[in-house]
Design a protein around this motif. Sequence first.
Motif, PDB file in Angstrom:
ATOM      1  N   ASP A 178     138.223 140.155   3.111  1.00  0.00           N
ATOM      2  CA  ASP A 178     137.348 141.207   2.605  1.00  0.00           C
ATOM      3  C   ASP A 178     136.817 140.764   1.250  1.00  0.00           C
ATOM      4  O   ASP A 178     137.568 140.231   0.419  1.00  0.00           O
ATOM      5  CB  ASP A 178     138.117 142.521   2.433  1.00  0.00           C
ATOM      6  N   LEU A 179     135.536 141.004   1.010  1.00  0.00           N
ATOM      7  CA  LEU A 179     134.904 140.644  -0.255  1.00  0.00           C
ATOM      8  C   LEU A 179     134.457 141.910  -0.980  1.00  0.00           C
ATOM      9  O   LEU A 179     134.250 142.952  -0.341  1.00  0.00           O
ATOM     10  CB  LEU A 179     133.701 139.734  -0.007  1.00  0.00           C
ATOM     11  N   PRO A 180     134.291 141.846  -2.284  1.00  0.00           N
ATOM     12  CA  PRO A 180     133.834 143.030  -3.021  1.00  0.00           C
ATOM     13  C   PRO A 180     132.473 143.503  -2.517  1.00  0.00           C
ATOM     14  O   PRO A 180     131.636 142.702  -2.101  1.00  0.00           O
ATOM     15  CB  PRO A 180     133.747 142.538  -4.469  1.00  0.00           C
ATOM     16  N   GLU A 181     132.265 144.804  -2.550  1.00  0.00           N
ATOM     17  CA  GLU A 181     130.989 145.374  -2.109  1.00  0.00           C
ATOM     18  C   GLU A 181     129.848 144.745  -2.905  1.00  0.00           C
ATOM     19  O   GLU A 181     129.912 144.614  -4.125  1.00  0.00           O
ATOM     20  CB  GLU A 181     130.985 146.894  -2.309  1.00  0.00           C
ATOM     21  N   GLY A 182     128.815 144.355  -2.193  1.00  0.00           N
ATOM     22  CA  GLY A 182     127.653 143.754  -2.845  1.00  0.00           C
ATOM     23  C   GLY A 182     127.756 142.264  -3.057  1.00  0.00           C
ATOM     24  O   GLY A 182     126.817 141.641  -3.578  1.00  0.00           O
ATOM     25  N   SER A 183     128.877 141.647  -2.669  1.00  0.00           N
ATOM     26  CA  SER A 183     129.026 140.202  -2.835  1.00  0.00           C
ATOM     27  C   SER A 183     128.044 139.459  -1.930  1.00  0.00           C
ATOM     28  O   SER A 183     127.855 139.821  -0.766  1.00  0.00           O
ATOM     29  CB  SER A 183     130.450 139.761  -2.494  1.00  0.00           C
ATOM     30  N   SER A 184     127.465 138.399  -2.458  1.00  0.00           N
ATOM     31  CA  SER A 184     126.562 137.569  -1.671  1.00  0.00           C
ATOM     32  C   SER A 184     127.291 136.313  -1.209  1.00  0.00           C
ATOM     33  O   SER A 184     128.399 136.002  -1.678  1.00  0.00           O
ATOM     34  CB  SER A 184     125.349 137.161  -2.514  1.00  0.00           C
ATOM     35  N   ALA A 185     126.673 135.576  -0.310  1.00  0.00           N
ATOM     36  CA  ALA A 185     127.253 134.315   0.136  1.00  0.00           C
ATOM     37  C   ALA A 185     127.373 133.345  -1.037  1.00  0.00           C
ATOM     38  O   ALA A 185     128.356 132.598  -1.147  1.00  0.00           O
ATOM     39  CB  ALA A 185     126.401 133.721   1.249  1.00  0.00           C
ATOM     40  N   GLU A 186     126.399 133.356  -1.918  1.00  0.00           N
ATOM     41  CA  GLU A 186     126.431 132.464  -3.075  1.00  0.00           C
ATOM     42  C   GLU A 186     127.634 132.758  -3.965  1.00  0.00           C
ATOM     43  O   GLU A 186     128.245 131.844  -4.536  1.00  0.00           O
ATOM     44  CB  GLU A 186     125.131 132.602  -3.872  1.00  0.00           C
ATOM     45  N   ASP A 187     128.001 134.050  -4.060  1.00  0.00           N
ATOM     46  CA  ASP A 187     129.133 134.432  -4.905  1.00  0.00           C
ATOM     47  C   ASP A 187     130.448 133.824  -4.434  1.00  0.00           C
ATOM     48  O   ASP A 187     131.370 133.629  -5.240  1.00  0.00           O
ATOM     49  CB  ASP A 187     129.280 135.961  -4.938  1.00  0.00           C
ATOM     50  N   VAL A 188     130.551 133.555  -3.148  1.00  0.00           N
ATOM     51  CA  VAL A 188     131.826 133.093  -2.604  1.00  0.00           C
ATOM     52  C   VAL A 188     131.866 131.583  -2.414  1.00  0.00           C
ATOM     53  O   VAL A 188     132.903 131.030  -2.028  1.00  0.00           O
ATOM     54  CB  VAL A 188     132.125 133.831  -1.270  1.00  0.00           C
ATOM     55  N   GLU A 189     130.786 130.886  -2.689  1.00  0.00           N
ATOM     56  CA  GLU A 189     130.745 129.428  -2.504  1.00  0.00           C
ATOM     57  C   GLU A 189     131.825 128.726  -3.327  1.00  0.00           C
ATOM     58  O   GLU A 189     132.630 127.945  -2.800  1.00  0.00           O
ATOM     59  CB  GLU A 189     129.365 128.876  -2.885  1.00  0.00           C
ATOM     60  N   GLU A 190     131.860 128.967  -4.619  1.00  0.00           N
ATOM     61  CA  GLU A 190     132.828 128.283  -5.470  1.00  0.00           C
ATOM     62  C   GLU A 190     134.260 128.698  -5.159  1.00  0.00           C
ATOM     63  O   GLU A 190     135.139 127.824  -5.025  1.00  0.00           O
ATOM     64  CB  GLU A 190     132.503 128.540  -6.951  1.00  0.00           C
ATOM     65  N   PRO A 191     134.556 129.996  -5.002  1.00  0.00           N
ATOM     66  CA  PRO A 191     135.921 130.375  -4.630  1.00  0.00           C
ATOM     67  C   PRO A 191     136.373 129.768  -3.308  1.00  0.00           C
ATOM     68  O   PRO A 191     137.546 129.417  -3.153  1.00  0.00           O
ATOM     69  CB  PRO A 191     135.854 131.902  -4.547  1.00  0.00           C
ATOM     70  N   ALA A 192     135.451 129.630  -2.341  1.00  0.00           N
ATOM     71  CA  ALA A 192     135.820 129.037  -1.056  1.00  0.00           C
ATOM     72  C   ALA A 192     136.167 127.560  -1.222  1.00  0.00           C
ATOM     73  O   ALA A 192     137.133 127.054  -0.618  1.00  0.00           O
ATOM     74  CB  ALA A 192     134.686 129.207  -0.047  1.00  0.00           C
ATOM     75  N   ALA A 193     135.393 126.850  -2.039  1.00  0.00           N
ATOM     76  CA  ALA A 193     135.690 125.436  -2.289  1.00  0.00           C
ATOM     77  C   ALA A 193     137.038 125.280  -2.973  1.00  0.00           C
ATOM     78  O   ALA A 193     137.823 124.367  -2.662  1.00  0.00           O
ATOM     79  CB  ALA A 193     134.576 124.817  -3.131  1.00  0.00           C
ATOM     80  N   GLU A 194     137.359 126.180  -3.909  1.00  0.00           N
ATOM     81  CA  GLU A 194     138.647 126.128  -4.596  1.00  0.00           C
ATOM     82  C   GLU A 194     139.784 126.444  -3.624  1.00  0.00           C
ATOM     83  O   GLU A 194     140.862 125.821  -3.681  1.00  0.00           O
ATOM     84  CB  GLU A 194     138.650 127.107  -5.762  1.00  0.00           C
ATOM     85  N   PHE A 195     139.548 127.405  -2.719  1.00  0.00           N
ATOM     86  CA  PHE A 195     140.575 127.721  -1.728  1.00  0.00           C
ATOM     87  C   PHE A 195     140.810 126.521  -0.815  1.00  0.00           C
ATOM     88  O   PHE A 195     141.963 126.230  -0.452  1.00  0.00           O
ATOM     89  CB  PHE A 195     140.166 128.930  -0.894  1.00  0.00           C
ATOM     90  N   ALA A 196     139.732 125.824  -0.421  1.00  0.00           N
ATOM     91  CA  ALA A 196     139.885 124.658   0.448  1.00  0.00           C
ATOM     92  C   ALA A 196     140.784 123.614  -0.201  1.00  0.00           C
ATOM     93  O   ALA A 196     141.614 122.980   0.468  1.00  0.00           O
ATOM     94  CB  ALA A 196     138.522 124.060   0.765  1.00  0.00           C
ATOM     95  N   GLN A 197     140.653 123.444  -1.513  1.00  0.00           N
ATOM     96  CA  GLN A 197     141.510 122.495  -2.220  1.00  0.00           C
ATOM     97  C   GLN A 197     142.960 122.971  -2.232  1.00  0.00           C
ATOM     98  O   GLN A 197     143.888 122.183  -2.010  1.00  0.00           O
ATOM     99  CB  GLN A 197     141.011 122.299  -3.648  1.00  0.00           C
TER     100      GLN A 197
END
Length: 327
Positions: free
Chosen positions: A277-296
Amino acid sequence: MGKSSRRPAASRPSTADAEVPVVGQREPCPCGSGKKYKACHGRARASVETPVGRAFEGLHGEPDWVALREIVPAATATLELAPALRRKASGDQPAVDQLTVATVLPLAWPAMRRSDGQVLVGLQTGGGSGDPSRDVGTAAAAAVAAEPGTPITLTDLPAQGPRLQDVLAPDATLTVTVHDGFEFWVEGAQDLDPQVRESLERANSAVIPTVRLTGVEAAYWCQIGDRTHLRWVLPQDEDSLLDALARLHAGGRSGLGEGTRYVGAFRAHGLLVPVWDLPEGSSAEDVEEPAAEFAQRLDEALAVTEPLTYDERRARAGVVSRQLTLR
């Protein structure tokens, strides 16, 4: 007696069932029952074969194949055909050396050869062999051999037909293009069949806004109503992946940043698909960096070889309990 021997075998559709048109798995069943097709007459067309666990294994970008089959509303990818299936230009017939796979086609056709000669194949059309790769590959081969302007409908279970792995070139690369709607169905069409127009309008009205992340593979942001989610198809071995997710969850590192929440995972075609679940109003761009950090973080957790701790075992049990299965 084992579980498999107690499971009732699925049967082929009856004559009455066969008269109900095949539509997308998530569309209302044409029989008027009010159920989705996959829960009604689509179930009657279930395979008598044992389902293949990882239908898209061996294809480039297996996680994205799973995503296109299960979670992406409107997307396409163009790939090279295997040399044996290519057709040279002949007279007024154009050459065929590639095909376009799509999530869904008009009227849920398994495949079609457009009047301009282009071959399109639908990934989310119901089949009956128990192997989605065989269902799609058989439809693709039929479309390649068809005359331009021909939709493909399969009436028999393609138990012996070619699979996608046979139809596509060995080095075919899957590059996904996500669309806002299904206008790609009719690009270049001069006259639009009324049935196709109606199917297009119905499909467009049901599209969930979806964006594929660019920094990691097979991760898709989507918005359902006023809620946003990330659904990410991961390729790792399931047991190892569950251990890694448990380590992260137990350490409070399974989220994708402030206001996000790991809510569980489902299984599709042998791969796990974690969901956040992502915060209301979050865009795909907002999650790009957190997703890359999670992948690491996930790679680091996958590299750990020590047994799970007590807290990690509890976290793993929680992760497993929130799974559901899609095929």
